[in-house]
Design a protein around this motif. Structure first.
Motif, PDB file in Angstrom:
ATOM      1  N   ARG A  70       0.853  -1.191   0.000  1.00 30.85           N
ATOM      2  CA  ARG A  70       0.000   0.000   0.000  1.00 30.85           C
ATOM      3  C   ARG A  70       0.892   1.246   0.000  1.00 30.85           C
ATOM      4  O   ARG A  70       1.951   1.253   0.638  1.00 30.85           O
ATOM      5  CB  ARG A  70      -0.902   0.037   1.230  1.00 30.85           C
ATOM      6  N   ASN A 104       0.317   5.338   0.781  1.00 30.86           N
ATOM      7  CA  ASN A 104      -0.622   6.353   1.280  1.00 30.86           C
ATOM      8  C   ASN A 104      -2.003   5.759   1.540  1.00 30.86           C
ATOM      9  O   ASN A 104      -3.039   6.370   1.263  1.00 30.86           O
ATOM     10  CB  ASN A 104      -0.709   7.525   0.295  1.00 30.86           C
ATOM     11  N   GLY A 105      -1.992   4.523   2.061  1.00 31.81           N
ATOM     12  CA  GLY A 105      -3.232   3.863   2.450  1.00 31.81           C
ATOM     13  C   GLY A 105      -3.984   3.181   1.335  1.00 31.81           C
ATOM     14  O   GLY A 105      -4.979   2.501   1.595  1.00 31.81           O
ATOM     15  N   ARG A 106      -3.513   3.323   0.097  1.00 31.50           N
ATOM     16  CA  ARG A 106      -4.213   2.718  -1.044  1.00 31.50           C
ATOM     17  C   ARG A 106      -3.447   1.497  -1.536  1.00 31.50           C
ATOM     18  O   ARG A 106      -2.232   1.551  -1.712  1.00 31.50           O
ATOM     19  CB  ARG A 106      -4.354   3.733  -2.176  1.00 31.50           C
ATOM     20  N   GLU A 107      -4.167   0.394  -1.735  1.00 28.00           N
ATOM     21  CA  GLU A 107      -3.517  -0.830  -2.179  1.00 28.00           C
ATOM     22  C   GLU A 107      -3.007  -0.674  -3.608  1.00 28.00           C
ATOM     23  O   GLU A 107      -3.755  -0.309  -4.509  1.00 28.00           O
ATOM     24  CB  GLU A 107      -4.486  -2.002  -2.098  1.00 28.00           C
ATOM     25  N   GLU A 141       3.650   0.832   2.856  1.00 29.80           N
ATOM     26  CA  GLU A 141       3.319  -0.251   3.775  1.00 29.80           C
ATOM     27  C   GLU A 141       3.470  -1.589   3.069  1.00 29.80           C
ATOM     28  O   GLU A 141       2.930  -1.777   1.978  1.00 29.80           O
ATOM     29  CB  GLU A 141       1.884  -0.121   4.285  1.00 29.80           C
ATOM     30  N   GLU A 156       2.615  -5.526   3.853  1.00 41.88           N
ATOM     31  CA  GLU A 156       1.964  -6.479   4.748  1.00 41.88           C
ATOM     32  C   GLU A 156       2.238  -7.883   4.232  1.00 41.88           C
ATOM     33  O   GLU A 156       1.926  -8.190   3.074  1.00 41.88           O
ATOM     34  CB  GLU A 156       0.461  -6.222   4.816  1.00 41.88           C
ATOM     35  N   ARG A 177       5.935  -0.387   7.929  1.00 38.76           N
ATOM     36  CA  ARG A 177       5.486   0.919   7.430  1.00 38.76           C
ATOM     37  C   ARG A 177       6.613   1.941   7.580  1.00 38.76           C
ATOM     38  O   ARG A 177       7.256   2.029   8.631  1.00 38.76           O
ATOM     39  CB  ARG A 177       4.269   1.397   8.205  1.00 38.76           C
TER      40      ARG A 177
END
Length: 344
Positions: free
Chosen positions: A244, A246-249, A314, A316, A324
């Motif tokens: 990800r 900026n929070g977007r996958e 990020e 995961e 992160r």
């Protein structure tokens, strides 16, 4: 077992310890082991014995082997079942609240060997794979001094305009090894962690025209974390991964598809060259898990720029966790003048 290195403010600056993440925070396994020994055996040397068997330094802990793992596992279980409280009987902290500590890179590797074994990644970037690559698992040596940990800032070096990330899996060596066969190799692996191989794509391309591994293009920042997971807990199979920004996958992939599997990598690294506890081997970029590949899929050239200051990256990884980091500011001067363009 998941193992982290954490630090807290001490009288002489930040002090580092080995811990196990828990719902309560982080369990200091050296202090937990000391309290467990004190409960079992009494006496005045429990803390000294615990520090020898379950050292508070990650590489020393890894080198101690099964003795450290066994006693640490028993101590953690005693904390989780309430036999040991958050403070020991001699007023040492056993359980640290997460907001009072900082996760560091789980270890500063003794050495770093960075392989590249994902054919799809190389082909996606238009890299012509040499014949030798299919015969030998090729690698270059990384820079352990450049390692940072979770939530630390990725430094933007002055010589690049195209900063990239690369999601990789790293294997941590757990015992001395030399001239291992592939069948023997995995017994030398202690566990696995996530590795962000931060790359300066422009200078990397220039360096590799000389048929050597990258140097300045890679050596300025490498990220490890958030934990090391032991082989007995994670296994050696394929893992699901998500990237990800900026929070977007951006990407969802898997660690499958290694042309050279882990036993071959470990075996090859040990040929006529000693491996020691705390060495790190990385398998190269998982297919699709870098910004250059993402932008190529969007029809945009990587030379137009990749990451930007302030971007939050990020990774995961199934069974390991979330790594992160934010990208730092660009320096005012972005070029080092060598008299030739570096983008060719």
């Amino acid at each position: 077992m998941k193992l982290a290195t954490f630090s807290y403010p001490g009288p002489q600056g930040r002090e580092s310890r080995v811990g196990v993440p828990d719902e309560q925070g982080l369990i200091d396994i050296t202090n937990a082991a000391a309290e467990l020994l004190r409960i079992r055996k009494g006496g005045t040397r429990a803390r000294d014995v615990a520090a020898a068997v379950v050292p508070p330094d990650m590489i020393e802990f890894i080198a101690t082997g099964s003795m450290a793992l066994d006693l640490a596992a028993e101590a953690v279980e005693a904390v989780r079942t309430g036999r040991i409280g958050p403070w020991s009987s001699d007023d040492a902290r056993v359980v640290w609240p997460a907001d009072q500590v900082r996760l560091e890179a789980p270890l500063r590797p003794r050495s770093m060997r960075e392989f590249g074994v994902y054919t799809e990644h190389l082909e996606h970037l238009g890299i012509k794979v040499p014949e030798a690559w299919y015969k030998l698992p090729l690698y270059f040596k990384g820079n352990p001094e450049s390692v940072i940990g979770p939530d630390q800032t990725i430094r933007w070096p002055a010589f690049t305009t195209t900063l990239d990330f690369e999601l990789e899996i790293g294997a941590v060596i757990g015992k001395p090894a030399l001239n291992l066969s592939p069948d023997e190799a995995m017994d030398a692996v202690f566990g696995y962690t996530i590795f962000n191989d931060v790359s300066a794509r422009d200078i990397q391309r220039a360096e590799q025209t000389y048929q050597v591994g990258p140097a300045k293009g890679k050596d300025f920042c490498n990220v490890l974390g958030p934990v090391i997971v032991t082989r007995d807990e994670l296994g050696d199979g394929d893992l699901a991964v998500i990237v990800r920004v900026n929070g977007r996958e951006w990407t969802r992939s898997t660690t499958g598809g290694m042309y050279h599997p882990w036993p071959r990598l470990v075996s090859h690294a040990s040929w006529e060259e000693s491996l020691v506890p705390g060495d790190l081997l990385t398998a190269g970029t998982v297919a699709g898990c870098c910004a250059a590949e993402y932008f190529l899929d969007q029809g945009r050239s990587p030379e137009d720029g990749l990451l930007a200051p302030g971007d939050v990256v990020e990774f995961e990884v199934e069974g390991i966790g979330l790594l992160r980091n934010a990208v730092g500011d660009r320096p005012d001067e972005l070029s080092l003048d060598y008299g030739v363009p570096l983008s060719t």
